[in-house]
Design a protein around this motif. Structure first.
Motif, PDB file in Angstrom:
ATOM      1  N   GLY A 151     -38.398  60.702  -1.357  1.00  0.00           N
ATOM      2  CA  GLY A 151     -37.528  60.773  -2.521  1.00  0.00           C
ATOM      3  C   GLY A 151     -36.057  60.932  -2.192  1.00  0.00           C
ATOM      4  N   PHE A 152     -35.713  61.001  -0.918  1.00  0.00           N
ATOM      5  CA  PHE A 152     -34.299  61.124  -0.581  1.00  0.00           C
ATOM      6  C   PHE A 152     -33.574  59.849  -1.002  1.00  0.00           C
ATOM      7  CE2 PHE A 152     -33.936  64.497   2.996  1.00  0.00           C
ATOM      8  CZ  PHE A 152     -34.704  65.370   2.261  1.00  0.00           C
ATOM      9  N   PRO A 153     -32.339  59.989  -1.540  1.00  0.00           N
ATOM     10  CA  PRO A 153     -31.593  58.784  -1.919  1.00  0.00           C
ATOM     11  C   PRO A 153     -31.265  57.920  -0.704  1.00  0.00           C
ATOM     12  CG  PRO A 153     -30.423  60.812  -2.564  1.00  0.00           C
ATOM     13  CD  PRO A 153     -31.617  61.231  -1.804  1.00  0.00           C
ATOM     14  N   ARG A 154     -31.330  56.624  -0.914  1.00  0.00           N
ATOM     15  CA  ARG A 154     -30.924  55.664   0.118  1.00  0.00           C
ATOM     16  C   ARG A 154     -29.983  54.666  -0.534  1.00  0.00           C
ATOM     17  NH1 ARG A 154     -33.052  58.824   3.290  1.00  0.00           N
ATOM     18  NH2 ARG A 154     -34.564  58.319   4.915  1.00  0.00           N
ATOM     19  N   ASP A 155     -29.145  54.026   0.254  1.00  0.00           N
ATOM     20  CA  ASP A 155     -28.179  53.058  -0.282  1.00  0.00           C
ATOM     21  C   ASP A 155     -27.417  53.655  -1.465  1.00  0.00           C
ATOM     22  OD1 ASP A 155     -29.214  51.346   1.581  1.00  0.00           O
ATOM     23  OD2 ASP A 155     -30.450  50.202   0.172  1.00  0.00           O
ATOM     24  N   ASP A 156     -26.824  54.833  -1.249  1.00  0.00           N
ATOM     25  CA  ASP A 156     -26.047  55.496  -2.301  1.00  0.00           C
ATOM     26  C   ASP A 156     -26.849  55.677  -3.592  1.00  0.00           C
ATOM     27  OD1 ASP A 156     -23.743  55.855  -0.809  1.00  0.00           O
ATOM     28  OD2 ASP A 156     -23.051  53.810  -1.227  1.00  0.00           O
ATOM     29  N   GLY A 157     -28.107  55.998  -3.475  1.00  0.00           N
ATOM     30  CA  GLY A 157     -28.927  56.251  -4.654  1.00  0.00           C
ATOM     31  C   GLY A 157     -29.492  54.993  -5.287  1.00  0.00           C
ATOM     32  N   GLY A 158     -29.235  53.839  -4.681  1.00  0.00           N
ATOM     33  CA  GLY A 158     -29.760  52.585  -5.216  1.00  0.00           C
ATOM     34  C   GLY A 158     -31.263  52.475  -5.062  1.00  0.00           C
ATOM     35  N   ARG A 159     -31.789  53.209  -4.099  1.00  0.00           N
ATOM     36  CA  ARG A 159     -33.237  53.272  -3.969  1.00  0.00           C
ATOM     37  C   ARG A 159     -33.570  54.640  -3.380  1.00  0.00           C
ATOM     38  NH1 ARG A 159     -35.018  51.880   1.337  1.00  0.00           N
ATOM     39  NH2 ARG A 159     -33.224  51.593   2.683  1.00  0.00           N
ATOM     40  N   PHE A 160     -34.843  54.930  -3.334  1.00  0.00           N
ATOM     41  CA  PHE A 160     -35.279  56.226  -2.877  1.00  0.00           C
ATOM     42  C   PHE A 160     -36.281  56.067  -1.755  1.00  0.00           C
ATOM     43  CE2 PHE A 160     -33.579  56.893  -7.033  1.00  0.00           C
ATOM     44  CZ  PHE A 160     -32.889  58.096  -6.898  1.00  0.00           C
ATOM     45  N   HIS A 161     -36.246  57.033  -0.838  1.00  0.00           N
ATOM     46  CA  HIS A 161     -37.090  56.936   0.342  1.00  0.00           C
ATOM     47  C   HIS A 161     -38.549  57.116  -0.023  1.00  0.00           C
ATOM     48  CE1 HIS A 161     -38.375  58.391   4.487  1.00  0.00           C
ATOM     49  NE2 HIS A 161     -37.956  57.156   4.642  1.00  0.00           N
ATOM     50  N   GLU A 162     -39.348  56.129   0.312  1.00  0.00           N
ATOM     51  CA  GLU A 162     -40.774  56.190  -0.005  1.00  0.00           C
ATOM     52  C   GLU A 162     -41.588  56.251   1.286  1.00  0.00           C
ATOM     53  OE1 GLU A 162     -41.194  54.358  -4.397  1.00  0.00           O
ATOM     54  OE2 GLU A 162     -41.473  52.897  -2.779  1.00  0.00           O
ATOM     55  N   GLY A 163     -41.458  57.332   1.979  1.00  0.00           N
ATOM     56  CA  GLY A 163     -42.214  57.495   3.210  1.00  0.00           C
ATOM     57  C   GLY A 163     -41.789  58.752   3.928  1.00  0.00           C
ATOM     58  N   THR A 164     -42.243  58.874   5.168  1.00  0.00           N
ATOM     59  CA  THR A 164     -41.851  59.980   6.038  1.00  0.00           C
ATOM     60  C   THR A 164     -41.262  59.386   7.305  1.00  0.00           C
ATOM     61  OG1 THR A 164     -43.634  61.396   5.195  1.00  0.00           O
ATOM     62  CG2 THR A 164     -42.686  61.996   7.315  1.00  0.00           C
ATOM     63  N   ASP A 165     -40.065  59.825   7.667  1.00  0.00           N
ATOM     64  CA  ASP A 165     -39.452  59.382   8.908  1.00  0.00           C
ATOM     65  C   ASP A 165     -39.863  60.337  10.022  1.00  0.00           C
ATOM     66  OD1 ASP A 165     -38.263  57.222   7.746  1.00  0.00           O
ATOM     67  OD2 ASP A 165     -36.302  58.189   7.493  1.00  0.00           O
TER      68      ASP A 165
END
Ligand code: ZN
Length: 264
Positions: A151-165
């Protein structure tokens, strides 16, 4: 937001704290600023330490269950409200929006609780217990470090992280997290990837590998299938395995509880 707690967020949306934990794979009540949470009482399930009693609580709250919806081309806020059986004002309130707020395809809106009956949730049928939120896995990168970054924001909030790094030095061996059929691929986001499909209906995705070991095939859990790298859109960043998880044909779900249980 600063000061948010799992219990406080649950109260705000009228769902149980257990359902918030279950829907977001929160096993330690740690929240991170800016992360998106799924508010969905219907997912049920529990954290790794969840008792069966708390799972029952999560499921029995279905009359106040909400969810989330990803905006598609042509959607309007009133149309989304209607489709989900909630009032426009409740939808706006749950998303801190006004009727003039802009929604764009790919945005996620929170659907507040509705008393309309919902389709039963897609619950894993082959998993170890009715309330589990993920499969039993073998640690894909032993000795790695990771956090609950779902759920962390990615691309300045344009998408959200869907996984575990899952972070580890370049060249660390990536091991099949389960037995199944692994198919290697390559795409501009994920770089060198694998998609592992298990006989129990789970689909596990891995990305940013520096290279694969062998070609697409049947593998046993723990079998070496590649090396950690930073290919794709991780180029220039810390080397890690991005791991995604879903039921075959289902929505992305948080792999963190399974990864944490597997990797400790
Ligand atoms: Zn990632």
């Amino acid at each position: 937001r600063p000061g948010d707690t799992v219990a406080g967020i649950a109260r705000r949306y009228g769902v149980s704290a257990d359902s918030v934990r279950a829907a977001n794979g929160i096993v330690d009540d740690e929240l991170y600023r800016g992360a998106r949470l799924i508010i969905d009482g219907s997912i049920g399930g529990g954290s790794s330490d969840g008792s069966s009693a708390s799972r029952a609580d999560a499921r029995s709250s279905s009359s106040s269950s909400g969810g989330r919806y990803t905006v598609e081309e042509g959607d309007t806020l009133s149309g989304i409200a209607e489709d989900h059986g909630v009032s426009l004002s409740a939808l706006l309130k749950a998303n801190h929006m006004t009727s003039r707020s802009l929604i764009l395809p790919g945005h996620t809106v929170v659907i507040p609780g509705s008393t309309r009956s919902r389709a039963p949730s897609r619950r894993p049928s082959g998993s170890r217990s009715a309330g589990s939120v993920g499969p039993d896995l073998r640690c894909p990168v032993p000795g790695s470090s990771f956090m609950n970054d779902w759920g962390f924001p990615r691309d300045d909030g344009g998408r959200f992280h869907e996984g575990t790094d899952i972070f580890a030095p370049r060249g660390t061996t990536v091991r099949a997290p389960a037995s199944g059929t692994v198919v290697f691929g390559r795409n501009h986001l994920g770089g060198t990837t694998f998609t592992l499909t298990t006989a129990t209906g789970w689909e596990i995705y891995g990305a940013h590998m520096s290279a694969t070991i062998g070609s697409s095939r049947s593998v046993r859990a723990g079998e070496a299938i590649g090396w950690v790298g930073n290919t794709g859109n991780a180029a220039g960043g810390d080397t890690h395995l991005h791991m995604g998880l879903k039921r075959v044909g289902g929505r992305a779900m948080n792999p963190y509880p399974s990864v944490r249980a597997a990797c400790g």
